[in-house]
Design a protein around this motif. Structure first.
Motif, PDB file in Angstrom:
ATOM      1  N   CYS A 466      32.010  32.527  54.203  1.00 55.06           N
ATOM      2  CA  CYS A 466      31.220  32.372  52.974  1.00 55.06           C
ATOM      3  C   CYS A 466      31.177  33.679  52.175  1.00 55.06           C
ATOM      4  N   LEU A 467      31.037  34.802  52.878  1.00 50.20           N
ATOM      5  CA  LEU A 467      31.051  36.093  52.191  1.00 50.20           C
ATOM      6  C   LEU A 467      32.405  36.341  51.527  1.00 50.20           C
ATOM      7  N   ASN A 468      33.483  35.966  52.207  1.00 48.41           N
ATOM      8  CA  ASN A 468      34.816  36.097  51.595  1.00 48.41           C
ATOM      9  C   ASN A 468      34.931  35.239  50.342  1.00 48.41           C
ATOM     10  N   GLY A 469      34.369  34.004  50.406  1.00 48.12           N
ATOM     11  CA  GLY A 469      34.409  33.128  49.236  1.00 48.12           C
ATOM     12  C   GLY A 469      33.621  33.696  48.066  1.00 48.12           C
ATOM     13  N   LEU A 470      32.440  34.239  48.359  1.00 47.27           N
ATOM     14  CA  LEU A 470      31.625  34.844  47.301  1.00 47.27           C
ATOM     15  C   LEU A 470      32.305  36.091  46.731  1.00 47.27           C
ATOM     16  N   ALA A 471      32.915  36.876  47.631  1.00 43.78           N
ATOM     17  CA  ALA A 471      33.631  38.075  47.174  1.00 43.78           C
ATOM     18  C   ALA A 471      34.763  37.690  46.234  1.00 43.78           C
ATOM     19  N   GLU A 472      35.476  36.628  46.582  1.00 44.41           N
ATOM     20  CA  GLU A 472      36.577  36.146  45.735  1.00 44.41           C
ATOM     21  C   GLU A 472      36.034  35.633  44.404  1.00 44.41           C
ATOM     22  N   ALA A 473      34.910  34.914  44.461  1.00 43.77           N
ATOM     23  CA  ALA A 473      34.327  34.365  43.233  1.00 43.77           C
ATOM     24  C   ALA A 473      33.932  35.475  42.263  1.00 43.77           C
ATOM     25  N   PHE A 474      33.343  36.535  42.788  1.00 45.96           N
ATOM     26  CA  PHE A 474      32.938  37.648  41.920  1.00 45.96           C
ATOM     27  C   PHE A 474      34.141  38.465  41.466  1.00 45.96           C
ATOM     28  N   ASN A 475      34.959  38.915  42.419  1.00 53.95           N
ATOM     29  CA  ASN A 475      36.014  39.866  42.082  1.00 53.95           C
ATOM     30  C   ASN A 475      37.194  39.224  41.363  1.00 53.95           C
ATOM     31  N   ALA A 476      37.701  38.124  41.896  1.00 56.07           N
ATOM     32  CA  ALA A 476      38.907  37.528  41.318  1.00 56.07           C
ATOM     33  C   ALA A 476      38.665  37.013  39.908  1.00 56.07           C
ATOM     34  N   ILE A 477      37.565  36.275  39.724  1.00 56.52           N
ATOM     35  CA  ILE A 477      37.276  35.751  38.391  1.00 56.52           C
ATOM     36  C   ILE A 477      36.894  36.884  37.442  1.00 56.52           C
ATOM     37  N   GLY A 478      36.112  37.849  37.947  1.00 58.43           N
ATOM     38  CA  GLY A 478      35.767  39.000  37.115  1.00 58.43           C
ATOM     39  C   GLY A 478      36.990  39.808  36.727  1.00 58.43           C
ATOM     40  N   GLN A 479      37.905  39.955  37.685  1.00 55.31           N
ATOM     41  CA  GLN A 479      39.133  40.704  37.430  1.00 55.31           C
ATOM     42  C   GLN A 479      39.986  40.012  36.368  1.00 55.31           C
ATOM     43  N   THR A 480      40.127  38.700  36.497  1.00 58.91           N
ATOM     44  CA  THR A 480      40.942  37.958  35.531  1.00 58.91           C
ATOM     45  C   THR A 480      40.296  37.977  34.143  1.00 58.91           C
ATOM     46  N   GLU A 481      38.966  37.817  34.100  1.00 54.03           N
ATOM     47  CA  GLU A 481      38.268  37.893  32.810  1.00 54.03           C
ATOM     48  C   GLU A 481      38.431  39.283  32.199  1.00 54.03           C
ATOM     49  N   PHE A 482      38.410  40.304  33.032  1.00 51.29           N
ATOM     50  CA  PHE A 482      38.583  41.674  32.551  1.00 51.29           C
ATOM     51  C   PHE A 482      39.940  41.832  31.867  1.00 51.29           C
ATOM     52  N   TYR A 483      40.999  41.283  32.481  1.00 48.37           N
ATOM     53  CA  TYR A 483      42.327  41.371  31.869  1.00 48.37           C
ATOM     54  C   TYR A 483      42.359  40.645  30.532  1.00 48.37           C
ATOM     55  N   TYR A 484      41.785  39.447  30.482  1.00 49.40           N
ATOM     56  CA  TYR A 484      41.813  38.687  29.247  1.00 49.40           C
ATOM     57  C   TYR A 484      40.977  39.356  28.152  1.00 49.40           C
ATOM     58  N   SER A 485      39.951  40.078  28.544  1.00 44.51           N
ATOM     59  CA  SER A 485      39.123  40.783  27.564  1.00 44.51           C
ATOM     60  C   SER A 485      39.829  42.008  27.002  1.00 44.51           C
ATOM     61  N   GLU A 486      40.586  42.685  27.839  1.00 42.86           N
ATOM     62  CA  GLU A 486      41.179  43.961  27.453  1.00 42.86           C
ATOM     63  C   GLU A 486      42.576  43.829  26.866  1.00 42.86           C
ATOM     64  N   PHE A 487      43.290  42.775  27.211  1.00 46.11           N
ATOM     65  CA  PHE A 487      44.666  42.616  26.744  1.00 46.11           C
ATOM     66  C   PHE A 487      44.702  41.948  25.377  1.00 46.11           C
ATOM     67  N   PRO A 488      45.718  42.251  24.563  1.00 48.90           N
ATOM     68  CA  PRO A 488      45.950  41.461  23.355  1.00 48.90           C
ATOM     69  C   PRO A 488      46.225  40.006  23.731  1.00 48.90           C
ATOM     70  N   LYS A 489      45.987  39.108  22.807  1.00 47.28           N
ATOM     71  CA  LYS A 489      46.170  37.682  23.117  1.00 47.28           C
ATOM     72  C   LYS A 489      47.598  37.363  23.534  1.00 47.28           C
ATOM     73  N   SER A 490      48.552  38.119  23.027  1.00 43.84           N
ATOM     74  CA  SER A 490      49.953  37.873  23.373  1.00 43.84           C
ATOM     75  C   SER A 490      50.240  38.144  24.838  1.00 43.84           C
ATOM     76  N   MET A 491      49.299  38.828  25.518  1.00 46.36           N
ATOM     77  CA  MET A 491      49.512  39.188  26.925  1.00 46.36           C
ATOM     78  C   MET A 491      48.702  38.312  27.880  1.00 46.36           C
TER      79      MET A 491
END
Length: 597
Positions: A466-491
């Motif tokens: 469960c801790l691994n699942g929560l860690a993935e939920a926070f980090n993986a989704i946060g990480q992907t959102e971070f890329y989409y926020s920082e990258f130009p739309k073309s990326m």
């Protein structure tokens, strides 16, 4: 939400929005069952093979825990890396239909080969228990056949996974339809739901079949499912919209440093001058940013008559790049340090082999007549991940916003950090539980019996999952959102590619760490921490090592986060006032829903 989810459509390369709208005679909802079924069956088949594979290697191929885990690490690394190559081929040469088709065939051939290793006794070494006997190792030919099946499945995943969702969007994307965004959102919802359900089925039904009906049926069912996956996909071929391949974004990344090196002797133009830098028509950029300034030479115009074509584009893209290309590469390079902090969490989550052996040695009964298969405990990771995402999005954020009287949202970097902390805690819990399990095994006299089942509930393993699942939920989704926020739309396509690349690198590093631990702890004839006999080994020490590495990684993340600064990309844009330069913040693109499986 529609716009946010629309961004990652093309796993790779430019979105279908750049192409002509599909003809109404092809595509549409009629193609959805075939595309979604192709992806769903591929996931059920491939993910269902992973959980119990270490048992197959140990029992039928006389491969030790360390070597077997390394094989699985390398297989998973290949499976995570191949989609990047598949996306490149799809965008630049083959197109999505052909890439998915070839990938489906490759996966099918790999699963048939694996099934044959279970069906034909001569392609395996003689039966033997490596925990108590000195066993005959598999021959080169036997291992080649087995590893070839893994390689073909990795190649197949590289064809299907990066292109499936984008190919589905190709069939539905119709700008003339006022409900276009709603249709796409509905498709994404069904796509992600089918992916999650597929993984849960693979972790339960397929694993159960392998445990109770043996490898012949357990490997045969995934092969049949993969056959249906390929058959359904090709059956609907006449109905598909098949976009032609176009230029890949990856090519532009390579061109920038090449051209910058060619122009290394050029002097930089004055800061307030205009017309020195090449940009696209109607571009908002007139000059590149000053960070990583040496790359700016890639877009300096040396001789307009020779390097600029009549339509305003570069006559040779390997001699002149646009400002947009340069800024896209800078954005990618800027996030690399923070991206690297996510590798450790992927290393921790990839330790399923040891968790499987732990579960196999514990009481897994939930009733007198039913016990959870050892390979199915990974479903608790998926369930906790999905539960948190739903609660966070539908309950916690709305309630917090209502209490505060304004929109409330945790920042992407904060969520990444929370995920890293939870991953560290998961390793601490894993170490404590394994220490308790091992001491109990020794007390009950099972030191030399690796197959003994202890009088200790396997539910002790649920918290770490469960801790691994929560860690993935926070980090993986946060990480992907971070890329989409920082990258130009073309990326937008690069976000998914970066995450897959991170998992591939994590698998390779996990293999290196395991090799080092096995070699160092077995010196002088001592029992290795990762011994084939789980009761003689010290898996708890191995988990403590990962916990220490995770805590160091958390500190590294804090440094990288501080060095990165605010999550806002500043660029120089054309302004109607003053001298034409204006520093302006680009607003964040909102959260996206990512395929966590």
């Amino acid at each position: 939400m529609e716009k946010n989810m629309e961004e990652p459509l093309s796993s790779q390369g430019e979105m279908t929005h750049q192409h002509t709208a599909p003809k109404h005679s092809k595509g549409g909802l009629i193609t959805m069952p075939f595309i979604i079924a192709n992806e769903a069956f591929e996931k059920v088949a491939s993910y269902g093979l992973i959980p119990n594979m270490i048992l197959y290697l140990m029992r039928d191929y006389s491969v030790g825990v360390a070597k077997g885990t390394n094989i699985l690490f390398l297989w998973t690394a290949g499976t995570n890396f191949m989609p990047i190559l598949g996306a490149l081929l799809s965008d630049s040469y083959l197109g999505r239909f052909l890439t998915i088709g070839l990938g489906s065939i490759s996966s099918l051939l790999g699963m048939i080969l694996l099934w044959l290793t279970a069906m034909v006794p001569k392609v395996r070494p003689p039966p033997c228990d490596i925990t108590t006997q000195s066993c005959k190792t598999p021959t080169t030919g036997q291992m080649t056949l087995l590893l070839s099946s893994f390689a073909l499945m990795s190649i197949g995943a590289g064809g299907v996974r990066p292109c499936s969702i984008a190919f589905g969007a190709d069939q539905l994307d119709n700008k003339s339809n006022p409900k276009n965004e709603r249709v796409l959102e509905s498709f994404f919802g069904w796509y992600y739901a089918s992916a999650a359900i597929s993984v849960l089925i693979s972790l339960t039904a397929i694993v159960y079949i392998q445990d109770h009906l043996g490898w012949k049926v357990g490997f045969g069912v995934p092969a049949i499912l993969m056959f249906l996956s390929a058959l359904l996909f090709f059956f609907a071929s006449p109905f598909y919209v098949k976009q032609k391949p176009s230029k890949s974004l990856f090519t532009g990344f390579i061109q920038v440093p090449v051209v910058a090196y060619k122009n290394r002797k050029l002097a930089f133009p004055p800061r307030d001058s205009d017309g020195w830098y090449h940009h696209k028509r109607d571009s908002k950029f007139i000059a590149p940013t000053t960070k990583l300034r040496f790359l700016n030479k890639a877009c300096i115009i040396r001789n307009p008559e020779q390097v600029i074509a009549s339509d305003g584009s570069a006559s040779n893209p390997w001699s002149l790049c646009t400002i947009e290309q340069v800024e896209e590469l800078k954005a990618l390079l800027k996030v690399i340090p923070l991206w690297s902090t996510g590798i450790m969490i992927s290393i921790n989550i990839s330790q399923s082999t040891f968790q499987l052996l732990q579960a196999s040695s514990m009481d897994r009964h939930i009733s007198s007549s039913f016990q959870i298969p050892a390979g199915s405990f990974g479903m608790f990771t998926i369930i906790s991940l999905a539960t948190w995402v739903i609660l966070y999005d539908r309950a916690i954020l709305p309630l917090a916003s209502k209490i505060k009287g304004k929109p409330v949202q945790l920042g992407a970097k904060l969520r990444m950090g929370i995920g890293l902390f939870l991953s560290c805690m998961a390793m601490v819990v894993s170490a404590i539980v394994e220490s308790i399990r091992r001491r109990k095994a020794i007390r009950e006299g099972y030191l030399n019996n690796a197959h003994a089942v202890l009088d200790m509930s396997a539910m002790w393993l649920v918290p770490q999952h469960c801790l691994n699942g929560l860690a993935e939920a926070f980090n993986a989704i946060g990480q992907t959102e971070f890329y989409y926020s920082e990258f130009p739309k073309s990326m937008s396509s690069i976000a998914a590619a970066l995450f897959g690349l991170g998992m591939a690198v994590a698998n390779l590093l996990a293999s290196a760490i395991l090799n080092a631990v096995d070699k160092l702890t077995s010196r002088g004839g001592k029992e290795s921490w990762v011994s084939d006999n789980i009761n003689k080994g010290h898996y708890d020490n191995y988990y403590w090592l990962l916990a220490i590495m995770s805590s160091v990684n958390l500190l590294y993340f804090l440094v990288c986060s501080w060095a990165y600064g605010p999550c806002v990309e500043r660029v120089i844009k054309v302004s109607d006032e003053g001298n034409g330069f204006k520093e302006e913040e680009l607003s964040n693109i909102g959260a996206i829903v990512k395929d966590e499986v």
